[in-house]
Design a protein around this motif. Structure first.
Motif, PDB file in Angstrom:
ATOM      1  N   LEU A 276       1.515  -1.193   1.720  1.00 38.82           N
ATOM      2  CA  LEU A 276       0.831  -1.303   0.425  1.00 38.82           C
ATOM      3  C   LEU A 276       0.842   0.039  -0.297  1.00 38.82           C
ATOM      4  O   LEU A 276       1.166   0.105  -1.495  1.00 38.82           O
ATOM      5  CB  LEU A 276      -0.613  -1.768   0.635  1.00 38.82           C
ATOM      6  CG  LEU A 276      -1.488  -1.842  -0.625  1.00 38.82           C
ATOM      7  CD1 LEU A 276      -0.915  -2.844  -1.612  1.00 38.82           C
ATOM      8  CD2 LEU A 276      -2.926  -2.210  -0.264  1.00 38.82           C
ATOM      9  N   LEU A 277       0.519   1.111   0.414  1.00 41.99           N
ATOM     10  CA  LEU A 277       0.508   2.441  -0.196  1.00 41.99           C
ATOM     11  C   LEU A 277       1.910   2.854  -0.652  1.00 41.99           C
ATOM     12  O   LEU A 277       2.069   3.468  -1.708  1.00 41.99           O
ATOM     13  CB  LEU A 277      -0.029   3.469   0.806  1.00 41.99           C
ATOM     14  CG  LEU A 277      -1.536   3.442   1.069  1.00 41.99           C
ATOM     15  CD1 LEU A 277      -1.890   4.346   2.235  1.00 41.99           C
ATOM     16  CD2 LEU A 277      -2.307   3.860  -0.176  1.00 41.99           C
ATOM     17  N   THR A 278       2.914   2.495   0.136  1.00 47.14           N
ATOM     18  CA  THR A 278       4.290   2.822  -0.224  1.00 47.14           C
ATOM     19  C   THR A 278       4.722   2.104  -1.490  1.00 47.14           C
ATOM     20  O   THR A 278       5.416   2.674  -2.338  1.00 47.14           O
ATOM     21  CB  THR A 278       5.249   2.469   0.937  1.00 47.14           C
ATOM     22  OG1 THR A 278       5.123   3.470   1.959  1.00 47.14           O
ATOM     23  CG2 THR A 278       6.702   2.442   0.479  1.00 47.14           C
ATOM     24  N   GLU A 279       4.309   0.847  -1.635  1.00 48.22           N
ATOM     25  CA  GLU A 279       4.687   0.080  -2.827  1.00 48.22           C
ATOM     26  C   GLU A 279       3.910   0.543  -4.058  1.00 48.22           C
ATOM     27  O   GLU A 279       4.487   0.761  -5.128  1.00 48.22           O
ATOM     28  CB  GLU A 279       4.450  -1.423  -2.599  1.00 48.22           C
ATOM     29  CG  GLU A 279       5.291  -2.039  -1.491  1.00 48.22           C
ATOM     30  CD  GLU A 279       6.778  -1.867  -1.713  1.00 48.22           C
ATOM     31  OE1 GLU A 279       7.225  -1.810  -2.875  1.00 48.22           O
ATOM     32  OE2 GLU A 279       7.521  -1.796  -0.716  1.00 48.22           O
TER      33      GLU A 279
ATOM     34  N   VAL B  97       6.664   3.005 -10.054  1.00 46.87           N
ATOM     35  CA  VAL B  97       5.330   2.487 -10.414  1.00 46.87           C
ATOM     36  C   VAL B  97       4.480   3.615 -11.001  1.00 46.87           C
ATOM     37  O   VAL B  97       3.865   3.466 -12.067  1.00 46.87           O
ATOM     38  CB  VAL B  97       4.624   1.880  -9.182  1.00 46.87           C
ATOM     39  CG1 VAL B  97       3.188   1.488  -9.536  1.00 46.87           C
ATOM     40  CG2 VAL B  97       5.394   0.671  -8.667  1.00 46.87           C
ATOM     41  N   ILE B  98       4.446   4.739 -10.297  1.00 41.77           N
ATOM     42  CA  ILE B  98       3.645   5.876 -10.762  1.00 41.77           C
ATOM     43  C   ILE B  98       4.144   6.385 -12.109  1.00 41.77           C
ATOM     44  O   ILE B  98       3.345   6.713 -13.001  1.00 41.77           O
ATOM     45  CB  ILE B  98       3.676   7.006  -9.716  1.00 41.77           C
ATOM     46  CG1 ILE B  98       2.941   6.567  -8.456  1.00 41.77           C
ATOM     47  CG2 ILE B  98       3.046   8.276 -10.284  1.00 41.77           C
ATOM     48  CD1 ILE B  98       2.937   7.597  -7.353  1.00 41.77           C
TER      49      ILE B  98
ATOM     50  N   TRP C  78       1.428   9.831   4.224  1.00 46.80           N
ATOM     51  CA  TRP C  78       1.171   9.217   5.528  1.00 46.80           C
ATOM     52  C   TRP C  78       1.909   7.891   5.646  1.00 46.80           C
ATOM     53  O   TRP C  78       2.496   7.590   6.693  1.00 46.80           O
ATOM     54  CB  TRP C  78      -0.332   8.989   5.717  1.00 46.80           C
ATOM     55  CG  TRP C  78      -0.619   8.081   6.876  1.00 46.80           C
ATOM     56  CD1 TRP C  78      -0.672   8.431   8.202  1.00 46.80           C
ATOM     57  CD2 TRP C  78      -0.848   6.660   6.822  1.00 46.80           C
ATOM     58  NE1 TRP C  78      -0.908   7.323   8.981  1.00 46.80           N
ATOM     59  CE2 TRP C  78      -1.020   6.220   8.156  1.00 46.80           C
ATOM     60  CE3 TRP C  78      -0.915   5.727   5.786  1.00 46.80           C
ATOM     61  CZ2 TRP C  78      -1.266   4.880   8.475  1.00 46.80           C
ATOM     62  CZ3 TRP C  78      -1.156   4.391   6.095  1.00 46.80           C
ATOM     63  CH2 TRP C  78      -1.329   3.977   7.418  1.00 46.80           C
ATOM     64  N   SER C  79       1.885   7.103   4.582  1.00 43.05           N
ATOM     65  CA  SER C  79       2.534   5.791   4.630  1.00 43.05           C
ATOM     66  C   SER C  79       4.035   5.927   4.852  1.00 43.05           C
ATOM     67  O   SER C  79       4.636   5.147   5.599  1.00 43.05           O
ATOM     68  CB  SER C  79       2.264   5.008   3.337  1.00 43.05           C
ATOM     69  OG  SER C  79       3.035   5.494   2.249  1.00 43.05           O
ATOM     70  N   ARG C  80       4.645   6.934   4.230  1.00 41.64           N
ATOM     71  CA  ARG C  80       6.090   7.119   4.379  1.00 41.64           C
ATOM     72  C   ARG C  80       6.446   7.562   5.803  1.00 41.64           C
ATOM     73  O   ARG C  80       7.450   7.129   6.355  1.00 41.64           O
ATOM     74  CB  ARG C  80       6.586   8.176   3.374  1.00 41.64           C
ATOM     75  CG  ARG C  80       6.266   7.866   1.925  1.00 41.64           C
ATOM     76  CD  ARG C  80       6.829   6.520   1.488  1.00 41.64           C
ATOM     77  NE  ARG C  80       8.287   6.581   1.385  1.00 41.64           N
ATOM     78  CZ  ARG C  80       9.079   5.546   1.635  1.00 41.64           C
ATOM     79  NH1 ARG C  80       8.566   4.394   2.036  1.00 41.64           N
ATOM     80  NH2 ARG C  80      10.386   5.666   1.496  1.00 41.64           N
ATOM     81  N   VAL C  81       5.598   8.410   6.379  1.00 45.40           N
ATOM     82  CA  VAL C  81       5.827   8.855   7.755  1.00 45.40           C
ATOM     83  C   VAL C  81       5.560   7.710   8.732  1.00 45.40           C
ATOM     84  O   VAL C  81       6.326   7.481   9.672  1.00 45.40           O
ATOM     85  CB  VAL C  81       4.927  10.063   8.098  1.00 45.40           C
ATOM     86  CG1 VAL C  81       5.064  10.434   9.578  1.00 45.40           C
ATOM     87  CG2 VAL C  81       5.290  11.260   7.228  1.00 45.40           C
TER      88      VAL C  81
END
Length: 200
Positions: free
Chosen positions: A19-22, A28-29, A168-171
């Protein structure tokens, strides 16, 4: 029972990471922050234009690459697939910036686009010259936060708290190392901050 809890917790973390990655995806940003800046300075039309150049068109290029089997996924996790994509995105950004300059867009929007272009150049150098997959997710997250803080209000610096979460989400998903997300965030923040400050 213990093993079941651990597996359930891992699954929950995976969902949060995805979710954080998407939500924290660069396109998006870029769309959201372009619209925020455009509306905040009374130029929503230019906000939409920059959102298209920095978010909509890049994602369309990626989806086209996926359809042609040139890109494996919409986050372009393979470094070998990033080289040509970066060149295309640099061209898109340059065209968009040229239109802004010719049409006398607000200086804030020109500076915003230029800052993004500068950050993309830095990411391109790290990726293609050093052959290191620096995180664009954290670079964009930190970069636009610094720009909004400079352009609108220092209170936007609070949004920097989102960058380590995205990192963190990417790692966690195995797409980047800790070093890649940290360097991405620092490079994005420094490059965009300096560029925007010099122009605006």
């Amino acid at each position: 029972m213990t093993e079941t809890r651990v597996q359930g917790n891992t699954s929950g973390q995976d969902r949060i990471a995805r979710l954080l990655t998407e939500v924290g995806a660069p396109w998006v940003i870029n769309i959201v922050t372009s619209l925020i800046l455009g509306c905040s300075i009374g130029a929503p039309g230019w906000g939409i234009f920059v959102a298209i150049c920095s978010g909509v068109v890049p994602m369309c290029v990626i989806l086209y690459g996926m359809r042609k089997s040139k890109i494996g996924d919409h986050h372009v996790t393979s470094i070998s697939e990033r080289h040509l994509l970066i060149v295309v995105l640099l061209a898109v950004a340059l065209v968009g910036l040229s239109i802004q300059i010719v049409a006398s867009a607000p200086i804030q929007m020109i500076a915003f686009m230029t800052a993004g272009l500068a950050a993309l150049v830095v990411a391109a150098l790290i990726t293609s010259v050093l052959h290191w997959k620096v995180s664009v997710h954290t670079g964009v997250s930190a970069g636009v936060t610094i720009v909004l803080a400079l352009a609108l209000s220092p209170w936007w610096l609070l949004a920097l708290a989102l960058t380590p979460l995205i990192g963190w989400s990417r790692v966690h998903l195995g797409d980047h190392t800790k070093g890649q997300v940290i360097v991405g965030a620092i490079a994005g923040a420094v490059t965009t901050g300096i560029t925007y400050a010099l122009i605006a």
